[in-house]
Design a protein around this motif. Structure first.
Motif, PDB file in Angstrom:
ATOM      1  N   ASP A 174      -5.141  -2.224  -7.503  1.00 44.19           N
ATOM      2  CA  ASP A 174      -5.660  -1.086  -8.326  1.00 44.19           C
ATOM      3  C   ASP A 174      -5.036  -1.252  -9.849  1.00 44.19           C
ATOM      4  OD1 ASP A 174      -6.904   0.218  -6.161  1.00 44.19           O
ATOM      5  OD2 ASP A 174      -5.103   0.843  -5.392  1.00 44.19           O
ATOM      6  N   ARG A 217       1.767   5.257  -2.097  1.00 38.96           N
ATOM      7  CA  ARG A 217       1.225   6.603  -2.519  1.00 38.96           C
ATOM      8  C   ARG A 217       1.766   7.259  -3.585  1.00 38.96           C
ATOM      9  NH1 ARG A 217       2.867  11.464  -0.675  1.00 38.96           N
ATOM     10  NH2 ARG A 217       4.339  11.211   1.345  1.00 38.96           N
ATOM     11  N   THR A 218       1.248   7.987  -4.571  1.00 37.05           N
ATOM     12  CA  THR A 218       1.879   8.871  -5.380  1.00 37.05           C
ATOM     13  C   THR A 218       2.276  10.190  -4.928  1.00 37.05           C
ATOM     14  OG1 THR A 218      -0.087   9.700  -6.212  1.00 37.05           O
ATOM     15  CG2 THR A 218       0.404   7.827  -7.162  1.00 37.05           C
ATOM     16  N   LEU A 263       3.663   5.796 -12.813  1.00 40.43           N
ATOM     17  CA  LEU A 263       3.480   5.863 -11.372  1.00 40.43           C
ATOM     18  C   LEU A 263       4.949   5.944 -10.714  1.00 40.43           C
ATOM     19  CD1 LEU A 263       0.260   3.758 -10.728  1.00 40.43           C
ATOM     20  CD2 LEU A 263       0.404   6.207 -11.129  1.00 40.43           C
ATOM     21  N   ASP A 266       1.056  13.120  -5.316  1.00 37.21           N
ATOM     22  CA  ASP A 266      -0.203  13.732  -4.790  1.00 37.21           C
ATOM     23  C   ASP A 266      -1.112  13.189  -4.044  1.00 37.21           C
ATOM     24  OD1 ASP A 266      -1.244  11.488  -6.455  1.00 37.21           O
ATOM     25  OD2 ASP A 266      -2.084  13.046  -8.072  1.00 37.21           O
ATOM     26  N   GLY A 267      -0.439  11.990  -3.254  1.00 32.13           N
ATOM     27  CA  GLY A 267      -1.189  11.507  -2.123  1.00 32.13           C
ATOM     28  C   GLY A 267      -2.260  10.395  -2.414  1.00 32.13           C
ATOM     29  N   ARG A 268      -2.198   9.956  -3.995  1.00 30.37           N
ATOM     30  CA  ARG A 268      -3.484   8.922  -4.278  1.00 30.37           C
ATOM     31  C   ARG A 268      -2.614   7.625  -3.780  1.00 30.37           C
ATOM     32  NH1 ARG A 268      -4.099   5.788  -9.392  1.00 30.37           N
ATOM     33  NH2 ARG A 268      -2.526   7.508 -10.147  1.00 30.37           N
ATOM     34  N   ILE A 269      -3.564   6.868  -2.847  1.00 32.84           N
ATOM     35  CA  ILE A 269      -2.815   5.574  -2.501  1.00 32.84           C
ATOM     36  C   ILE A 269      -2.888   4.131  -3.822  1.00 32.84           C
ATOM     37  CG2 ILE A 269      -3.469   3.596  -0.986  1.00 32.84           C
ATOM     38  CD1 ILE A 269      -2.401   5.906   0.301  1.00 32.84           C
ATOM     39  N   VAL A 270      -2.092   3.549  -3.931  1.00 28.22           N
ATOM     40  CA  VAL A 270      -2.055   2.603  -5.025  1.00 28.22           C
ATOM     41  C   VAL A 270      -1.866   1.336  -4.122  1.00 28.22           C
ATOM     42  CG1 VAL A 270      -0.979   1.852  -6.933  1.00 28.22           C
ATOM     43  CG2 VAL A 270      -1.312   4.262  -6.732  1.00 28.22           C
ATOM     44  N   THR A 288       1.050  -0.979  -0.107  1.00 28.32           N
ATOM     45  CA  THR A 288      -0.124  -0.050  -0.129  1.00 28.32           C
ATOM     46  C   THR A 288       0.934   1.286   0.194  1.00 28.32           C
ATOM     47  OG1 THR A 288      -1.729  -1.172   1.371  1.00 28.32           O
ATOM     48  CG2 THR A 288      -1.743   1.214   1.196  1.00 28.32           C
TER      49      THR A 288
END
Length: 249
Positions: free
Chosen positions: A84, A73-74, A158, A76-80, A71
């Motif tokens: 996904d 994040r990018t 990413l 910009d804060g997006r969780i990946v 888990t």
């Protein structure tokens, strides 16, 4: 009134040379991608693709196991999470941005492969993932600047780091789950191997390409086989290959 012939200037020669090199590079990439499509088109199963690459590419390693979970994040804060990315073939590697030698070369190798993939119908089916092993130093602004500096296109790329609250060594432990070994030097550099990992649409880890000397077209060939589901029946697969080959022209 007749115009006089003008002697070519240095700028004229330089411009002509740059245009010639641009066309030559485009031809090389196009030829490599076509070779990848044709190479994969002859295969009737992943076993055959693996066998071809084991014969042609000494830096290729066949893998077939679940992808280590994470888990992250990018910038910009997006969780990946791996879930996904299901439905995409994933080309994944580990670097840290202050690495002075092999990491920039690895990123540029991935960028070369990305350009080849993105010039074909595979573009929408493949995601390129870079994971930093030094999240303390690799803050969002550093992550955002690194890709463009090394030719990576954010359209399907990413750059991941740790999520808030995760331990500093989270991504290094993840890299070790992918088979990497790390050794920290006295000057804070990380000694580690260079491996490019390939994950299929179902989230299974399917291959490693070791080092920097593998042929990019061989990785593209393997990715192409995964995007085209060569494990389907022969009849369905052959029709799919013919349709894709025809769509190139």
């Amino acid at each position: 009134m007749l115009a006089r012939n003008r002697e070519p200037t240095v700028r004229d020669v330089s411009s002509a040379w740059n245009e010639w090199m641009r066309l030559l590079c485009g031809l090389i990439v196009f030829t490599a991608v076509i070779a990848g499509f044709t190479h994969g088109a002859r295969a009737h199963s992943m076993d055959e693709v693996d066998a071809m690459l084991q014969n042609d590419e000494k830096y290729f390693q066949q893998i077939d196991r679940p992808t280590p979970d994470f888990t992250l994040r990018t910038a910009d804060g997006r969780i990946v999470r791996p879930a996904d990315l299901i439905g995409k073939v994933v080309v994944l590697h580990f670097i840290y941005t202050s690495c002075p030698d092999v990491c920039p070369l690895h990123a540029e190798k991935i960028a070369e492969i990305q350009k080849m993939v993105n010039s074909t119908p595979m573009k929408d089916q493949v995601t390129f993932v870079t994971i930093t092993t030094d999240p303390t130093k690799d803050k969002p602004d550093v992550l955002n600047a690194y890709g463009p500096a090394h030719g990576l296109d954010p359209v399907n790329w990413l750059f991941l780091t740790t999520a808030p609250g995760q331990p500093e060594d989270m991504t290094r432990n993840l890299a070790e789950a992918f088979g990497h070994k790390f050794s920290l030097t006295n000057d804070s550099y990380q000694m580690h191997g260079i491996v490019t990992h390939v994950i299929d649409k179902e989230g299974r880890w399917r291959a490693n390409f070791h080092g920097l000397n593998f042929a990019p077209v061989n990785l593209v060939t393997f990715v192409n086989a995964l995007t085209n589901n060569v494990e389907r029946t022969h009849h369905e697969r052959d029709e799919g290959w013919l349709a894709k080959l025809k769509s190139l022209f």
